[in-house]
Design an enzyme around this catalytic site. Structure first.
Site, mmCIF file in Angstrom:
data_model
loop_
_atom_site.group_PDB
_atom_site.id
_atom_site.type_symbol
_atom_site.label_atom_id
_atom_site.label_comp_id
_atom_site.label_asym_id
_atom_site.label_seq_id
_atom_site.Cartn_x
_atom_site.Cartn_y
_atom_site.Cartn_z
ATOM 1 N N HIS A 57 0.813 -1.218 0.000
ATOM 2 C CA HIS A 57 0.000 0.000 0.000
ATOM 3 C C HIS A 57 0.841 1.260 0.000
ATOM 4 O O HIS A 57 2.047 1.227 0.270
ATOM 5 C CB HIS A 57 -0.958 0.019 1.207
ATOM 6 C CG HIS A 57 -0.266 -0.154 2.528
ATOM 7 N ND1 HIS A 57 0.091 -1.374 3.022
ATOM 8 C CD2 HIS A 57 0.139 0.746 3.464
ATOM 9 C CE1 HIS A 57 0.685 -1.229 4.193
ATOM 10 N NE2 HIS A 57 0.728 0.055 4.485
ATOM 11 N N ARG A 65 9.950 -1.278 2.627
ATOM 12 C CA ARG A 65 9.629 -0.336 1.561
ATOM 13 C C ARG A 65 10.254 -0.808 0.247
ATOM 14 O O ARG A 65 11.341 -1.382 0.242
ATOM 15 C CB ARG A 65 10.183 1.054 1.891
ATOM 16 C CG ARG A 65 9.651 1.628 3.190
ATOM 17 C CD ARG A 65 10.225 3.015 3.449
ATOM 18 N NE ARG A 65 9.838 3.475 4.786
ATOM 19 C CZ ARG A 65 10.554 3.218 5.884
ATOM 20 N NH1 ARG A 65 11.694 2.530 5.796
ATOM 21 N NH2 ARG A 65 10.139 3.653 7.050
#
Ligand SMILES: [Zn+2]
Length: 408
Positions: A264, A283
């Protein structure tokens, strides 16, 4: 029953007005203010403010009296830690593209990095905490996000709609295998492309998006988002990966639940977020922060389809956002202007109340009363007497209530 003083995290993507305005401070603030943390995370715990103004760290308080603060059951289940963290997110600019580990992955990753001797606050530390980090984000204003992989046939339609020769072979790849394995193959290919290939491909994709927007194409919103990300990160493979995710616009009161492995990226808007008390983030791009693609690939869930938007199950004076996260539950309590109905809040476990609109009086059964104004939050320990909330302002009132989960 005590008011909290909470930490503000100054990440660069934050707004200079939203959090200061909520807390009644001058705007704009000199620096971006991205997140308000309400809880007992070791990285930035809240402080309990006594009526005489003295303060004590909530982390220290929970550590010194886990059974009294959390209740026996919660203290045992979570090893004496407050299991949830409540936040206000104020995103002026997009955050990084990220996913969070499951409980097993977090325990394994944390042990591995401890053994390797990576300091917990090092920029390249993926797992500062040994716990999972499911999260639920509930919009306070219109809130925009990318979350979860879109149904592959719809992504093929999007890639065909922007129709550029450089993308053709990737479109065929997904079209030949429109399922989680096909998504894994395409995502892995894109996120690991050599920089030289990216530098040729990305400008072409962005030009194609410009054209699609000009022609008011079907995927106008998706393409505008790609352009926004491409402008901020013109050489980043995350821009391509963003083509694969659902583009969501949440209205105030709507929420999405992001379980372990959900990829997301929050784009902009203000939201209340509840999450497990963990800061484990993997990440894959669109950020100057530490990126670890191989580790991210280990945790990403390539399951796909539309993200369910939760409106909350109607409860007394509001809604409860039910998920399968054992760490937390979030409820929204609301009173219309002029409604003075009193509401009892039971204290079976630890709770944080955050007032986002109006003013309320919180009265305990032992006679103590505390005023809770917009932007203020309150800690209720498991051993505190029951509390009754009563709106006293002229307009409507809204309170978010964070508790430990009830599903296990
Ligand atoms: Zn996240």
């Amino acid at each position: 029953m005590e008011l909290l003083r909470n930490a503000v995290r100054p990440y660069a993507w934050g707004s200079r007005t939203t959090i200061p305005e909520l807390l009644g401070r001058p705007v704009p603030a000199p620096h971006p203010e991205a997140e308000l943390w309400m809880g007992a995370h070791p990285g930035d715990p809240s402080y309990i403010v006594a009526p005489d103004g003295t303060e004590r760290s909530l982390l220290e308080l929970v550590d010194s009296d886990p059974a009294g603060q959390l209740g026996d059951r919660c203290a045992r289940r979570w090893g004496g830690r407050l299991p949830f963290l409540l936040k206000v997110l104020a995103a002026e600019e997009p955050l990084s593209m990220q996913a969070h580990p499951s409980a097993e992955q977090a325990a394994e990753g944390h042990a591995r990095e401890e053994k390797a001797g990576i300091p917990r606050d090092a920029p390249n530390r993926n797992y500062p905490d040994p716990t999972a980090k499911p999260e639920l984000v509930c919009a306070l204003t219109e809130f925009h996000a990318l979350a979860g992989f879109r149904e592959p046939s719809r992504t093929v339609a999007l890639l065909r709609a922007i129709e550029t020769p450089a993308l053709a072979k990737y479109t065929s790849l997904l079209d030949a295998q429109p399922d989680p394995d096909g998504l894994r193959a395409l995502f892995t290919t894109w996120i690991t492309l050599p920089q030289a290939t990216l530098d040729e491909l990305l400008p072409e994709v962005l030009d194609a998006c410009v054209l699609h927007v000009k022609e008011h194409g079907e995927f106008d919103t998706e393409c505008r988002t790609i352009l926004e990300l491409g402008e901020a990160h013109p050489r980043d493979a995350g821009v391509l990966a963003a083509l694969l995710l659902n583009r969501l616009t949440l209205r105030a009161g709507e929420a999405i639940y992001l379980p372990a492995g959900n990829l997301h990226l929050y784009l902009h808007g203000t939201a209340v977020e509840i999450l497990a008390n963990s800061d484990n983030i993997l990440r894959c791009g669109l950020t100057p922060k530490h990126v670890d693609v191989p580790e991210l690939l280990r945790v990403v869930d390539f399951g796909c389809g539309e993200m369910p938007v939760l409106c909350g199950e109607p409860g007394p004076h509001g809604a409860v956002y039910r998920t399968n996260a054992p760490e937390f539950e979030l409820s929204r309590l609301e009173w219309a202007a002029g409604d003075r109905t009193e509401l009892d809040v039971d204290c079976a476990g630890p709770q944080i109340l955050l007032c986002t609109e109006g003013t309320l009086m919180a009265g305990a059964s032992d006679g103590q009363e505390v005023k809770l104004e917009r932007g203020q939050s309150m800690w209720l320990a498991a051993s505190d007497p029951a509390v009754r909330l009563r709106p006293v302002g002229a307009g409507r009132s809204q309170v978010f209530r964070a508790t430990a989960g009830t599903c296990d």
